[in-house]
Design a protein around this motif. Structure first.
Motif: not given
Length: 369
Positions: A297-311
Motif C-alpha cells: 500500500p504505497a503511494n508511487m509518486m511519493s516513492m518516486l520523489i524520494r527514490g524509495i526502495t521496497v523489497r
C-alpha cells in the motif's frame, strides 16, 4: 554407520494438531549428510505457521533452528567432523546462479529443498516409524527430534567455547533479523532504522544494527515488556502504536525520518507508515508474512520523489557459513546479547513453549534435549 538410529521426535499429524512426541528412526547419513545429536533447538514462527496451515506435507517433523554435536558423517563430508559443535541452517543447492553469487537464501530450488519433507535428490524420507515414512528434512534438518540429519552444506561448525544449547536460533530467526539490517539493508554507523514489530526477528534486527554502530533505532511494538527489552538492547526510542494516534508523525517528530525501515508484521497499514517514514533514498525491508491477498500500500509518486526502495528479504540475505560465525563473534565480544531473547524449555514441553511464544510470554523459546 549403516543402521538406522532410534530417536524421539515431535510429530504434527494434521493441520492444527498439537505436537506429539513419538519414537521414530532416523536413517544413517548418506555421502554428503551429517548426523547430529541435538542439544537445543529454537521454535520459530515458521514452525507454528506450518503446524497451523502453511502447506507442508503431513505427518511431519518440523524444527529448523537446531544445534548439537556431530555423531556421524557421510563418506563425502570433508569440512565437518565427528565431535564438532554445529548450528543447522537452511539448505540450498550450492550450484545455481544465486548460490554462486553467495545468495543461497534465493536458491532456485529453495522451497523443494526446505519444505517438501523429503530428500531433494531422490524424494526419499530420512525419518520412518514402523517402516513407514514420516515427512522430515524440514529446512534439511527437522530438529524437533533427539537426532537430526542435515547436509554438510547447511551444517555450520561453531566455536566450542560458546553455549551450544542456545545457538540454534542463529540458524534462522536471529539470522533473519540481524541479517536484514546488516546484510540486506547494509546499515552503516550512524544511519537510522525503524523496526516495526519487536518480536524475535525485530529485536534481532536491533541487535544487528547495534553491533555495527547504527545511529537512532526506533522500535514500534504494542507489548510493554518487549518495548522495555528493546530499550535494554539499545533502541534509542520505542513507540506504542496502540497509544500513539499517528505512528508516522511520531517517528518524524523524534528523528525527522529514517534511512531504513523493517516491517516484521506483514500488516499492509504498517507497511504504508513504514514507507512514508523513509528519508530520500531510503529502503524498506519486508520480513513479515502478509495475508495472501495483500498488496503493497504505497503511494508511487511519493516513492518516486524520494527514490524509495521496497523489497522482501529472505533469511537476512545471509550465507549461513559466513554470517552465523560472524554473529557468534559479536556475541563473544559482548556486542550481540541474543541470549536475552531466549527462554529455555524441556523438549517434552514443546506445546507449552510454542504457546508461550504465541502469547508473548517469551521472545524466542529454545527446547533443550
Amino acid at each position: 554407520m549403516t543402521a538406522n538410529i532410534a530417536a524421539r521426535a515431535a510429530i504434527v499429524r494434521e493441520v492444527g494438531a498439537p505436537w506429539t512426541i513419538e519414537n521414530v528412526e532416523i536413517s544413517a547419513p548418506r555421502a554428503d549428510e551429517v548426523l547430529i545429536k541435538m542439544v537445543g533447538t529454537g521454535i520459530c514462527h515458521t514452525d507454528t505457521a506450518c503446524r497451523t496451515g502453511f502447506p507442508v506435507p503431513m505427518p511431519i517433523v518440523l524444527g529448523h533452528e537446531g544445534s548439537g554435536i556431530v555423531e556421524a558423517i557421510g563418506s563425502g563430508v570433508t569440512k565437518v567432523k565427528v565431535g564438532d559443535h554445529v548450528v543447522l541452517s537452511f539448505d540450498s543447492c550450492g550450484e545455481c546462479l544465486n548460490c554462486n553469487k553467495d545468495q543461497p537464501a534465493y536458491c532456485y530450488t529453495f522451497y523443494p529443498r526446505n519444505l517438501a519433507g523429503v530428500r531433494a535428490s531422490d524424494g526419499s524420507a530420512q525419518i520412518t516409524q514402523d517402516g513407514k515414512p514420516i515427512n522430515g528434512l524440514f529446512f534439511c534438518q527437522s530438529s524437533f527430534a533427539t537426532y537430526a540429519l542435515a547436509r554438510e552444506l547447511n551444517t555450520v561448525v561453531m566455536d566450542k567455547s560458546l553455549p551450544l544449547d542456545i545457538l540454534g536460533p542463529l540458524g534462522c530467526g536471529i539470522q533473519t533479523g540481524a541479517g536484514a539490517a546488516v546484510n540486506a539493508l547494509g546499515i552503516l554507523p550512524g544511519e537510522s532504522l525503524a523496526i516495526f514489530g519487536g518480536g524475535a526477528v525485530g529485536l534481532s534486527a536491533l541487535l544487528g544494527a547495534r553491533a555495527v554502530d547504527a545511529g537512532a533505532v526506533i522500535v514500534v511494538e504494542p507489548q510493554a515488556g518487549r518495548r522495555a527489552l528493546a530499550l535494554e538492547l539499545g533502541a534509542t526510542h520505542v513507540i506504542d502504536p496502540k497509544e500513539t494516534p499517528d505512528t508516522l508523525a511520531k517517528i518524524k517528530e523524534l528523528v525527522g525520518g529514517v534511512n531504513y525501515a523493517l516491517d516484521t508484521t506483514g500488516i499492509p497499514a504498517v507497511m504504508a507508515a513504514a514507507v512514508e517514514a523513509l528519508l530520500p533514498k531510503g529502503v524498506l525491508g519486508l520480513l513479515g508474512v502478509p495475508p495472501p491477498e495483500a498488496t503493497v500500500p504505497a503511494n508511487m509518486m511519493s516513492m518516486l520523489i524520494r527514490g524509495i526502495t521496497v523489497r522482501y528479504i529472505v533469511e537476512g540475505d545471509a550465507d549461513p557459513q559466513e554470517f552465523i560465525p560472524r554473529m557468534a563473534g559479536w556475541y563473544k565480544a559482548g556486542k550481540f546479547p541474543f541470549d536475552k531473547l531466549i527462554g529455555k524449555f524441556p523438549f517434552d514441553q514443546i506445546n507449552e513453549a510454542a504457546h508461550a511464544a504465541e502469547k508473548g510470554g517469551v521472545i524466542k523459546p529454545v527446547l533443550i534435549f
